[in-house]
Scaffold this motif. Structure first.
Motif, PDB file in Angstrom:
ATOM      1  N   VAL A  21      20.459  41.399  30.584  1.00  0.00           N
ATOM      2  CA  VAL A  21      19.371  41.106  29.643  1.00  0.00           C
ATOM      3  C   VAL A  21      18.929  42.436  29.060  1.00  0.00           C
ATOM      4  O   VAL A  21      18.462  43.321  29.792  1.00  0.00           O
ATOM      5  CB  VAL A  21      18.201  40.408  30.362  1.00  0.00           C
ATOM      6  CG1 VAL A  21      17.051  40.147  29.388  1.00  0.00           C
ATOM      7  CG2 VAL A  21      18.663  39.116  31.015  1.00  0.00           C
ATOM      8  N   GLN A  22      19.083  42.595  27.749  1.00  0.00           N
ATOM      9  CA  GLN A  22      18.816  43.882  27.108  1.00  0.00           C
ATOM     10  C   GLN A  22      17.728  43.754  26.046  1.00  0.00           C
ATOM     11  O   GLN A  22      17.897  43.033  25.055  1.00  0.00           O
ATOM     12  CB  GLN A  22      20.098  44.419  26.460  1.00  0.00           C
ATOM     13  CG  GLN A  22      21.216  44.724  27.453  1.00  0.00           C
ATOM     14  CD  GLN A  22      22.480  45.190  26.769  1.00  0.00           C
ATOM     15  OE1 GLN A  22      22.939  44.601  25.795  1.00  0.00           O
ATOM     16  NE2 GLN A  22      23.068  46.264  27.290  1.00  0.00           N
ATOM     17  N   SER A  23      16.603  44.416  26.298  1.00  0.00           N
ATOM     18  CA  SER A  23      15.496  44.521  25.328  1.00  0.00           C
ATOM     19  C   SER A  23      15.078  43.154  24.780  1.00  0.00           C
ATOM     20  O   SER A  23      14.800  43.013  23.587  1.00  0.00           O
ATOM     21  CB  SER A  23      15.897  45.449  24.170  1.00  0.00           C
ATOM     22  OG  SER A  23      16.254  46.725  24.637  1.00  0.00           O
ATOM     23  N   VAL A  24      15.012  42.155  25.647  1.00  0.00           N
ATOM     24  CA  VAL A  24      14.684  40.797  25.211  1.00  0.00           C
ATOM     25  C   VAL A  24      13.177  40.629  25.058  1.00  0.00           C
ATOM     26  O   VAL A  24      12.404  40.917  25.970  1.00  0.00           O
ATOM     27  CB  VAL A  24      15.251  39.753  26.190  1.00  0.00           C
ATOM     28  CG1 VAL A  24      14.595  38.385  25.988  1.00  0.00           C
ATOM     29  CG2 VAL A  24      16.752  39.642  26.016  1.00  0.00           C
ATOM     30  N   ASP A  79      16.189  28.407  25.150  1.00  0.00           N
ATOM     31  CA  ASP A  79      15.342  29.057  24.154  1.00  0.00           C
ATOM     32  C   ASP A  79      16.073  30.312  23.688  1.00  0.00           C
ATOM     33  O   ASP A  79      16.971  30.809  24.371  1.00  0.00           O
ATOM     34  CB  ASP A  79      13.975  29.398  24.750  1.00  0.00           C
ATOM     35  CG  ASP A  79      12.927  29.724  23.683  1.00  0.00           C
ATOM     36  OD1 ASP A  79      13.246  29.601  22.483  1.00  0.00           O
ATOM     37  OD2 ASP A  79      11.803  30.101  24.056  1.00  0.00           O
ATOM     38  N   GLN A  80      15.701  30.809  22.542  1.00  0.00           N
ATOM     39  CA  GLN A  80      16.346  31.991  21.979  1.00  0.00           C
ATOM     40  C   GLN A  80      15.364  33.159  21.927  1.00  0.00           C
ATOM     41  O   GLN A  80      14.187  32.962  21.608  1.00  0.00           O
ATOM     42  CB  GLN A  80      16.868  31.699  20.560  1.00  0.00           C
ATOM     43  CG  GLN A  80      17.888  30.582  20.499  1.00  0.00           C
ATOM     44  CD  GLN A  80      19.122  30.893  21.315  1.00  0.00           C
ATOM     45  OE1 GLN A  80      19.650  32.010  21.262  1.00  0.00           O
ATOM     46  NE2 GLN A  80      19.595  29.914  22.081  1.00  0.00           N
ATOM     47  N   PRO A  81      15.813  34.363  22.231  1.00  0.00           N
ATOM     48  CA  PRO A  81      14.915  35.519  22.149  1.00  0.00           C
ATOM     49  C   PRO A  81      14.590  35.875  20.707  1.00  0.00           C
ATOM     50  O   PRO A  81      15.402  35.648  19.807  1.00  0.00           O
ATOM     51  CB  PRO A  81      15.721  36.630  22.827  1.00  0.00           C
ATOM     52  CG  PRO A  81      17.152  36.236  22.650  1.00  0.00           C
ATOM     53  CD  PRO A  81      17.171  34.737  22.686  1.00  0.00           C
ATOM     54  N   SER A  82      13.403  36.403  20.497  1.00  0.00           N
ATOM     55  CA  SER A  82      13.036  36.911  19.170  1.00  0.00           C
ATOM     56  C   SER A  82      13.762  38.213  18.879  1.00  0.00           C
ATOM     57  O   SER A  82      14.133  38.490  17.738  1.00  0.00           O
ATOM     58  CB  SER A  82      11.519  37.132  19.094  1.00  0.00           C
ATOM     59  OG  SER A  82      10.813  35.949  19.387  1.00  0.00           O
ATOM     60  N   ASP A  83      13.976  39.014  19.914  1.00  0.00           N
ATOM     61  CA  ASP A  83      14.715  40.271  19.806  1.00  0.00           C
ATOM     62  C   ASP A  83      15.540  40.436  21.072  1.00  0.00           C
ATOM     63  O   ASP A  83      15.245  39.850  22.109  1.00  0.00           O
ATOM     64  CB  ASP A  83      13.769  41.474  19.663  1.00  0.00           C
ATOM     65  CG  ASP A  83      12.884  41.390  18.438  1.00  0.00           C
ATOM     66  OD1 ASP A  83      13.427  41.295  17.338  1.00  0.00           O
ATOM     67  OD2 ASP A  83      11.650  41.398  18.610  1.00  0.00           O
ATOM     68  N   GLY A  84      16.550  41.288  21.001  1.00  0.00           N
ATOM     69  CA  GLY A  84      17.351  41.611  22.169  1.00  0.00           C
ATOM     70  C   GLY A  84      18.566  40.720  22.328  1.00  0.00           C
ATOM     71  O   GLY A  84      18.794  39.794  21.543  1.00  0.00           O
ATOM     72  N   THR A  85      19.355  41.015  23.347  1.00  0.00           N
ATOM     73  CA  THR A  85      20.608  40.296  23.579  1.00  0.00           C
ATOM     74  C   THR A  85      20.758  39.958  25.053  1.00  0.00           C
ATOM     75  O   THR A  85      20.206  40.630  25.932  1.00  0.00           O
ATOM     76  CB  THR A  85      21.824  41.135  23.149  1.00  0.00           C
ATOM     77  OG1 THR A  85      21.830  42.366  23.907  1.00  0.00           O
ATOM     78  CG2 THR A  85      21.776  41.452  21.665  1.00  0.00           C
TER      79      THR A  85
END
Length: 340
Positions: A21-24, A79-85
């Motif tokens: 999880v990167q910068s989510v 759900d989908q993150p607003s930012d990050g991967t």
């Protein structure tokens, strides 16, 4: 020793992360209303960085509203993150398609509500076998019997409905459904919080056995610190949508560095110990519509300084990269939480 190397000591773990999880971040709301006025955004998660090592159980703890369930839903693609991967086994989570549903499964908090009341257990368990594994006929029936056996339930339960089961039995069925397609990662969102204490112990023992037998990886979401300590290899402490502390379960529970982790441990009820929470009860929780510029815990922290109120701390550690905290003034010495 790196964080990956430290976590690899867990039974069945390897040195390569199964999920990264990167910068989510996740924000809700925003945009403009029908009058053209900009709407405020709720900041549920902010710049979360985590690694889930293959074969481990990663616990995620924190008080209500800290973002635990939002993170869990993003990890499984609900759900989908607003930012990050998010990467799973070296691939972007969104690129896995139907394979994502087979390899990653979710176990919900309320076992009865998570099961369709109109379907028998046979129909509930057969759905993933048909749609994800393509099984039918005798092969599907054999797998149904195998699933019930794996969660210690009798085959006669297959033709019953969810309302005919106790909470513990329903959660076993929910676990069997999650296991149907032979996943690699289970995200368990408060899976025992709705159960009686004695039933909790049975389900936790079952989860531990299944992890060993099936070489599973768990992300275990909970607010119950005793449960997390007994089951998890590593622990991430969330506060206001950020990771406040992360490390091995032993380090987090015996050498907590972040004042918020101290607060959680001191607040947890335990037999033979009185509660003693040294917190200003007049302090307010941060406003999710207007996150503070500095540390979100500063208003509740007895160690806070002006730097804490203006400068946001990053996860770091002076001596152990596997045990990090986001605090300008972390605790360094082991502590005991005895309040006889």
């Amino acid at each position: 020793m790196s964080e990956q190397q430290a976590s690899a000591t867990a039974p069945g773990a390897s040195t390569a992360p199964l999920m990264t999880v990167q910068s989510v971040s996740r924000r809700f709301g925003g945009g403009r209303n029908w009058l053209g006025r900009r709407r405020a955004q709720v900041h549920a998660l902010s710049a979360i960085d985590l690694e889930v090592m293959r074969g481990e159980t990663l616990g995620v703890v924190g008080e209500s509203g800290c973002g635990k369930s939002t993170l869990a839903r993003i990890m499984v693609g609900l759900d989908q993150p607003s930012d990050g991967t998010i990467n799973f086994d070296g691939q972007a989570l969104g690129a896995l398609g139907r394979e994502r549903s087979r390899r990653i499964q979710y176990v919900f908090q309320d076992p009865v509500a998570s099961l369709n009341p109109r379907n028998t257990i046979r129909e509930t368990l057969a759905a993933p076998l048909t749609h994800l594994l393509g099984l039918s006929g005798p092969a599907r029936e054999a797998r149904l019997a195998e699933l019930l056996e794996s969660v210690r339930l009798a085959p006669r339960f297959l033709d019953r409905y969810p309302h005919e089961f106790s909470g513990g039995q329903a959660q076993r069925i929910a676990i069997a459904r999650a296991l149907a397609a032979r996943p690699e990662l289970l995200v368990l969102d408060e899976p025992v919080s709705a159960l009686d204490v004695s039933v909790q112990a049975q389900v936790l023992q079952l989860l531990g056995q299944l992890r060993t037998e099936l070489a599973l990886t768990y992300v275990f979401i909970s607010h119950d610190l005793a449960v997390v300590e007994s089951l998890c290899d590593r622990v991430a402490v969330l506060y206001f949508g950020r990771v406040a502390e992360i490390g091995s379960a032993r380090d987090v529970f015996t050498r907590p560095r972040h004042p918020y982790t101290h607060l959680l441990l001191r607040s947890a009820p335990a037999p033979g110990r009185s509660l003693a929470v040294d917190e200003d009860t007049e302090s307010e929780l941060p406003d999710p519509l207007a996150p503070p510029a500095g540390c979100a815990f500063a208003a509740r922290c007895p160690r806070a300084t002006e730097r804490c109120r203006t400068e946001r701390p990053e996860l770091s550690s002076p001596d152990n990269p596997a045990h990090r905290s986001a605090c300008h003034h972390p605790f360094e010495e082991p502590v005991r939480f005895d309040h006889e």
